[in-house]
Design an enzyme around this catalytic site. Structure first.
Site, PDB file in Angstrom:
ATOM      1  N   HIS A 200       2.741   6.026  -2.291  1.00 43.90           N
ATOM      2  CA  HIS A 200       1.630   5.224  -2.778  1.00 43.90           C
ATOM      3  C   HIS A 200       1.051   5.778  -4.082  1.00 43.90           C
ATOM      4  O   HIS A 200       0.806   5.062  -5.043  1.00 43.90           O
ATOM      5  CB  HIS A 200       0.579   5.223  -1.671  1.00 43.90           C
ATOM      6  CG  HIS A 200      -0.291   4.032  -1.661  1.00 43.90           C
ATOM      7  ND1 HIS A 200      -1.201   3.811  -0.687  1.00 43.90           N
ATOM      8  CD2 HIS A 200      -0.419   3.001  -2.504  1.00 43.90           C
ATOM      9  CE1 HIS A 200      -1.846   2.703  -0.928  1.00 43.90           C
ATOM     10  NE2 HIS A 200      -1.383   2.185  -2.032  1.00 43.90           N
TER      11      HIS A 200
ATOM     12  N   CYS B 116       9.052  -7.385  -4.977  1.00 46.57           N
ATOM     13  CA  CYS B 116       7.888  -6.632  -5.457  1.00 46.57           C
ATOM     14  C   CYS B 116       8.024  -5.133  -5.246  1.00 46.57           C
ATOM     15  O   CYS B 116       7.089  -4.385  -5.473  1.00 46.57           O
ATOM     16  CB  CYS B 116       6.608  -7.150  -4.802  1.00 46.57           C
ATOM     17  SG  CYS B 116       6.571  -6.883  -3.033  1.00 46.57           S
TER      18      CYS B 116
HETATM   19  C1  PEP Z   1       7.390  -2.302  -0.567  1.00 52.88           C
HETATM   20  O1  PEP Z   1       7.443  -1.839   0.568  1.00 52.88           O
HETATM   21  O2  PEP Z   1       8.406  -2.465  -1.290  1.00 52.88           O
HETATM   22  C2  PEP Z   1       6.102  -2.698  -1.166  1.00 52.88           C
HETATM   23  C3  PEP Z   1       6.054  -3.326  -2.305  1.00 52.88           C
HETATM   24  O3  PEP Z   1       4.977  -2.390  -0.507  1.00 52.88           O
HETATM   25  P1  PEP Z   1       4.314  -0.923  -0.390  1.00 52.88           P
HETATM   26  O4  PEP Z   1       4.971  -0.051  -1.421  1.00 52.88           O
HETATM   27  O5  PEP Z   1       2.866  -1.107  -0.622  1.00 52.88           O
HETATM   28  O6  PEP Z   1       4.630  -0.515   1.002  1.00 52.88           O
END
Ligand code: PEP
Ligand code: MG
Length: 570
Positions: free
Chosen positions: A192, A503
């Site tokens: 994160h 994403c």
């Molecule tokens: C993912 O898991 O690719 C995502 C975009 O969400 P996060 O990184 O917040 O888990």
């Protein structure tokens, strides 16, 4: 870099966010953070004495409560702890360090306990050695209870921060104080903090393991995050070399921005680059790099202070600030708590990434889900046609059905109350658990869109914790299994006319983005800082070339082979 000069030390890590920084080093060692000698003014003496008295009382109460449920032997140990804390000599000494020497309460406790610990250590007795650990624990607990959470950490602008790990909120705070680089001993490339560092354009390396240990005696450093290196005590030659690199990078970025006005391939196929953000501060870069809206709004930061502290009104303000701060569509993800995004209600779990996370938590905590829906739907009424809602961590079709039911109930209640809403807000899901990719044609019947989250998809496909630095070499975002899961999802999405976007961090990688576009995914949501470079590379190729490229990637059976295909293109 070439071989280090005398005095220089190079710490290696993985690139969490590209870029270069030169600046003073600040090591924040969680264990030591609050124990630097800090002087106070005479008018603060009373407050610090009070803080000690309160910490002592709170600690004694904690021990009393603990003693109630313990067996006799353990209760006796706690009794001894109570005696130590209540010791008059220790108390007198701590009070005098505050009153006479004018040090703050944290340092007064720390210094006083350390004096006792030193005496025990010097005694050489084996029995006493064991007591040292107890005393250290007591000391740290007392400091924690006495510490002032609001205390400001002073930071020189341009600082490179070195620490074990950092929470997203702390990172944003440090960013506002002007840090220019981040080095974390822990964490993976999609942790994160690394993702937020990218959005805030802070060069960052992760998984350095020994950064905190080695950087504590360094004043200055060069952080070459793109090649994963922290150079401590850099020589004059290294400083000159990297100052030039920074100038070149700035020039290149400006050129990217100019080149990237167009959003179509060389042969005219359009694509969309949107931004992944979580904090309002990230809108600046998203706007500067002309993101076509927000493809992923992470909302967990609303919860970091504990849900009880966050009212629906605060949520309303937050969504409104994002919608008004940016044009274009905004995909708001429901709270994805769990994994590495914890808040006060998250329980201790052995496997948090496989535990009470995302939609699992939301369906258990209905009040929280309803409140978030209410706030988002009200906002959608204010900005019709611009909001989409995204459900995280879905693994089962039933979960989507249940979430939709809750959403419809909230919509009805709002309409009955005469509150304007956007009735056709699309509800989509993150494709980040392999079960969803494998059953994508079934999920396609239940959802309005798919957003592929390759960060989690990678960790769940390969069974590799994305934040664990020990196994980070196994966390392979470009692994053929990840590509196959994406392919299956895109196929089902196309067959069912369900819009699909990506994403995860894979889309912010130049070669990953090329391959995704070649597979027909023309909607990518990435860190704002990655937009110029991805735009430049996508506009420089034709769809014909990209299709051929992605076919070759999809033919691979190892990550090494994928990289060979990339190598022939880069
Ligand atoms: C993912 O898991 O690719 C995502 C975009 O969400 P996060 O990184 O917040 O888990
Ligand atoms: Mg995810």
């Amino acid at each position: 870099m070439s071989n280090p000069k005398p005095g220089e030390k190079v710490i290696k890590g993985l690139t969490g966010s590209e870029g270069i920084a030169i600046g003073p080093v600040l090591v924040v060692d969680e264990k030591r953070k609050r124990i630097q000698p800090r002087k106070i003014k005479a008018d603060a003496i009373y407050v610090h004495l009070q803080r000690f008295a309160k910490a002592k009382a709170a600690f004694l109460k904690e021990l009393d409560e603990l003693t109630l449920n313990l067996d006799k032997k353990t209760a006796e140990i706690l009794e001894t702890q109570k005696h130590i804390i209540s010791d008059r000599e220790i108390e007198k000494k701590i009070n005098s360090v505050i009153e006479v020497e004018l040090y703050d309460v944290e340092y007064a406790i720390y210094g006083t306990f350390n004096e006792f610990i030193e005496r025990l250590r010097e005694s050489g007795s084996e029995l006493f050695q064991q007591r040292i650990v107890d005393l250290e624990n007591l000391r740290d607990r007392l400091i924690l209870l006495a510490c002032d959470n609001d205390r400001e950490l002073e930071i020189e602008k341009g600082t490179i921060l070195v620490l074990q790990d950092i929470s997203p909120t702390d990172l944003v705070t440090y960013h506002e104080k002007g840090i220019k680089g981040l080095v974390m001993d822990k964490g993976g490339v999609t942790s994160h903090a690394a993702i937020i560092a990218q959005s805030l354009n802070i060069p960052c390396i992760v998984s350095t393991k020994v950064g905190v240990r080695h950087a504590s005696n360094s004043r200055k450093a060069v952080l070459d995050a793109s090649s994963g290196e922290l150079i401590l005590n850099p020589s004059r030659a290294v400083l000159t070399e990297f100052k030039k690199k920074i100038r070149d990078l700035n020039k290149a970025q400006k050129a990217f921005i100019k080149a990237g006005e167009r959003s179509e391939t060389k042969d005219g196929f359009p694509f969309h680059l949107r931004a992944n953000i979580e904090f309002q501060q990230e809108l600046i870069l998203a706007n500067e790099f002309k993101a076509e809206g927000i493809g992923l709004l992470r909302t967990e930061a609303l919860l970091f202070g504990g849900m009880s502290k966050r009212s629906e009104i605060e949520q309303d303000k937050y969504y409104d600030s994002i919608l008004s701060g940016m044009s274009g569509p905004v995909t708001i993800r429901l709270f994805d708590v769990g994994g590495d995004k914890l808040h006060s209600q998250t329980p201790d779990e052995n496997n948090p990434f496989l535990g009470w996370r995302g939609v699992r938590m939301l369906l258990d905590e209905k009040a929280m889900l309803i409140s978030q829906f209410r706030s988002i739907l009200r906002c959608a009424g204010k900005y019709p046609g611009r909001i989409r809602i995204l459900v995280p961590m879905v693994a089962l079709v039933e979960e989507v059905v249940q979430v939709r039911k809750v959403m419809e109930e909230v919509q009805k209640a709002l309409m009955d109350a005469g509150i304007p809403i956007d009735e056709s807000v699309p509800l989509g899901i993150m494709v980040e658990v392999p079960s969803v990719a494998l059953l994508a044609d079934k999920f396609a019947k239940e959802v309005d869109f798919f957003s592929i989250g390759t960060n989690d998809l990678t960790q769940y496909a390969l069974a590799v914790d994305r934040g664990n630095e020990r196994i980070c070499s196994l966390y392979q975002q470009h692994h053929p299994s990840v590509w196959q899961l994406i392919k299956a999802t895109v196929k089902a999405a196309n067959e069912n006319a369900v819009p699909v976007s990506v994403c995860g961090e894979l889309a912010g990688n130049k070669l990953g983005a090329l391959c995704l576009l070649g597979m027909g995914v023309n909607d990518l949501s990435i860190s704002p800082a990655s937009i110029p470079k991805v735009k430049e590379v996508l506009t420089s190729r034709s769809m014909l070339e990209l299709r051929d490229f992605s076919e070759k990637v999809l033919d691979c059976s190892t990550t090494e082979q994928v990289h060979e295909v990339y190598g022939s293109w880069d």
